[in-house]
Design an enzyme around this catalytic site. Structure first.
Site, PDB file in Angstrom:
ATOM      1  N   TYR A 131       0.846  -1.197   0.000  1.00 12.25           N
ATOM      2  CA  TYR A 131       0.000   0.000   0.000  1.00 12.25           C
ATOM      3  C   TYR A 131       0.881   1.246   0.000  1.00 12.25           C
ATOM      4  CZ  TYR A 131      -3.933  -3.058   1.295  1.00 12.25           C
ATOM      5  OH  TYR A 131      -4.892  -4.038   1.326  1.00 12.25           O
ATOM      6  N   SER A 167     -13.503  -4.572   0.579  1.00 10.49           N
ATOM      7  CA  SER A 167     -14.370  -3.868  -0.372  1.00 10.49           C
ATOM      8  C   SER A 167     -15.854  -4.165  -0.169  1.00 10.49           C
ATOM      9  CB  SER A 167     -13.967  -4.187  -1.814  1.00 10.49           C
ATOM     10  OG  SER A 167     -14.435  -3.194  -2.703  1.00 10.49           O
ATOM     11  N   PRO A 168     -16.369  -4.071   1.055  1.00  8.50           N
ATOM     12  CA  PRO A 168     -17.805  -4.263   1.270  1.00  8.50           C
ATOM     13  C   PRO A 168     -18.656  -3.178   0.611  1.00  8.50           C
ATOM     14  CG  PRO A 168     -16.741  -3.513   3.280  1.00  8.50           C
ATOM     15  CD  PRO A 168     -15.645  -3.840   2.325  1.00  8.50           C
ATOM     16  N   LEU A 169     -18.030  -2.071   0.231  1.00  3.61           N
ATOM     17  CA  LEU A 169     -18.747  -1.012  -0.495  1.00  3.61           C
ATOM     18  C   LEU A 169     -18.535  -1.121  -2.002  1.00  3.61           C
ATOM     19  CD1 LEU A 169     -18.136   2.118   1.782  1.00  3.61           C
ATOM     20  CD2 LEU A 169     -20.199   0.719   1.604  1.00  3.61           C
ATOM     21  N   ALA A 170     -17.899  -2.189  -2.457  1.00  4.85           N
ATOM     22  CA  ALA A 170     -17.684  -2.417  -3.889  1.00  4.85           C
ATOM     23  C   ALA A 170     -17.055  -1.201  -4.551  1.00  4.85           C
ATOM     24  CB  ALA A 170     -18.989  -2.812  -4.582  1.00  4.85           C
TER      25      ALA A 170
END
Length: 355
Positions: A55, A207-210
């Site tokens: 990152y 990435s639960p919010l896509a």
């Protein structure tokens, strides 16, 4: 904040995990502001922090390490990852013993700590036997440099293979898996989540919010594909990221349609789409924690405000009606391109013809 056990480790982690991919040049390059976000998250009940060596080319780990100096380090379960390229050399990446032994020392130095609580293989690798990877990680665990080992974005069959190899060779096993999971990305319901349950593995989903789609921010009437909009910001880093917002793709048009329907479901439930998206992932009994990736304190505060929201059956049924279980809207969101689909892996070499 709810706390859950990370698989069979006995370690209690918050249902929301602070992801730090956006700390550094990739997102928020103000280190002091990032430190404030980390401290606010801890004060808000989050005790699980996830980063990775790659990152912002290590800058994220350095920021996290600075934020956790002193007593703060003992307040969190600290996770990081290895595998992605960290230099031009062919052995400055991957899951080999050679790289793992160097990568862990680099991460420990950047994080300013003498141990990592959860050390994860960021992706599987075809050129390295899983026994080689597990053997190196087992040695690090016995040396006290890591507490537990995990995988990230591994297919279900490779999760099982790793468990079998660990048992047969007397090695430490992966205690967690970090897959992509959201209302738009549900393929892991076929095998990854059942495998995790069968082997007592914790699951922290990314990435639960896509990639921001499930915030409701991207609507057809206001979609920003200008040079300054998010639709084009990923092109410099990766064609894969650029594809996430390419309006010419049918999958993106499908997402725009689904956002409208999901917005209505959230409104009927009396919650925001963002809160509904996180609550959806946490509703699955295999999921331990969902990773939040705020760039700012304002974003974090909104996420913390919905930390304890849970969805009723009618809301979950309505979501299933739009995006059925086990389906993924866009194959590009799987986060992993299997090497066994490469032409060289799927085609036998031609048989030489007699002269």
């Amino acid at each position: 904040m709810e706390y859950r056990t990370l698989g069979g480790t006995g370690v209690q982690v918050s249902a929301l995990c602070l992801g730090t991919m956006m700390f550094g040049p990739w997102g928020n390059d103000d280190a002091e502001d990032c430190v404030r976000v980390i401290h606010r998250a801890i004060d808000g009940g989050i005790n699980f922090v996830d980063t990775a060596d790659m990152y912002s080319d290590g800058r994220s780990e350095e920021i996290v390490g600075g934020a956790l100096k002193g007593s703060r380090r003992d307040e969190v379960v600290l996770a990081t990852k290895f595998h992605q390229p960290m230099g031009p050399g062919p052995n400055q990446r991957g899951n080999s013993r050679v790289w793992i032994m160097r990568a862990v020392e680099d991460s420990l130095r950047r994080l300013g700590t003498d141990h990592i609580d959860l050390y994860q293989a960021h992706r599987p690798e075809g050129d390295t036997d899983i026994e080689e990877t597990l053997s190196a990680l087992t040695d690090l665990q016995r040396q006290g440099k890591i507490r537990h080992l995990g995988s990230s974005t591994f297919p279900g069959w490779q999760m099982v293979q790793a468990q079998w190899v660990a048992e047969r060779r007397g090695l430490s096993r992966f205690r967690s898996e970090q897959p992509p999971y959201s209302i738009f990305v549900r393929h892991i319901e076929h095998d990854v989540l059942p495998v995790a349950q069968a082997y007592g593995m914790g699951v922290l989903v990314w990435s639960p919010l896509a990639r921001g789609w499930l915030t409701g921010r991207y609507r057809r009437e206001s979609f920003d594909d200008s040079p300054k909009g998010r639709a084009t910001r990923g092109k410099e880093r990766s064609p894969y990221l650029a594809a996430q917002f390419d309006l010419s793709r049918p999958e993106i048009q499908r997402k725009l349609d689904l956002v409208e329907g999901l917005g209505k479901i959230a409104a009927d439930a009396g919650i925001s789409m963002t809160h509904m998206a996180f609550a959806f992932t946490l509703a699955h009994p295999a999921v331990t924690s969902a990773i939040v990736g705020p760039r700012t304190i304002e974003q974090l505060d909104d996420l913390l405000a919905g930390a304890d929201i849970r969805l009723d059956h009618s809301t979950l049924d309505a979501i299933d009606g739009l995006v059925p279980p086990g389906t993924t809207v866009d194959e590009n969101d799987r986060g992993f391109s299997p090497w066994w689909f490469e032409p060289s892996a799927m085609r036998r070499p031609p048989i030489p013809r007699p002269a």
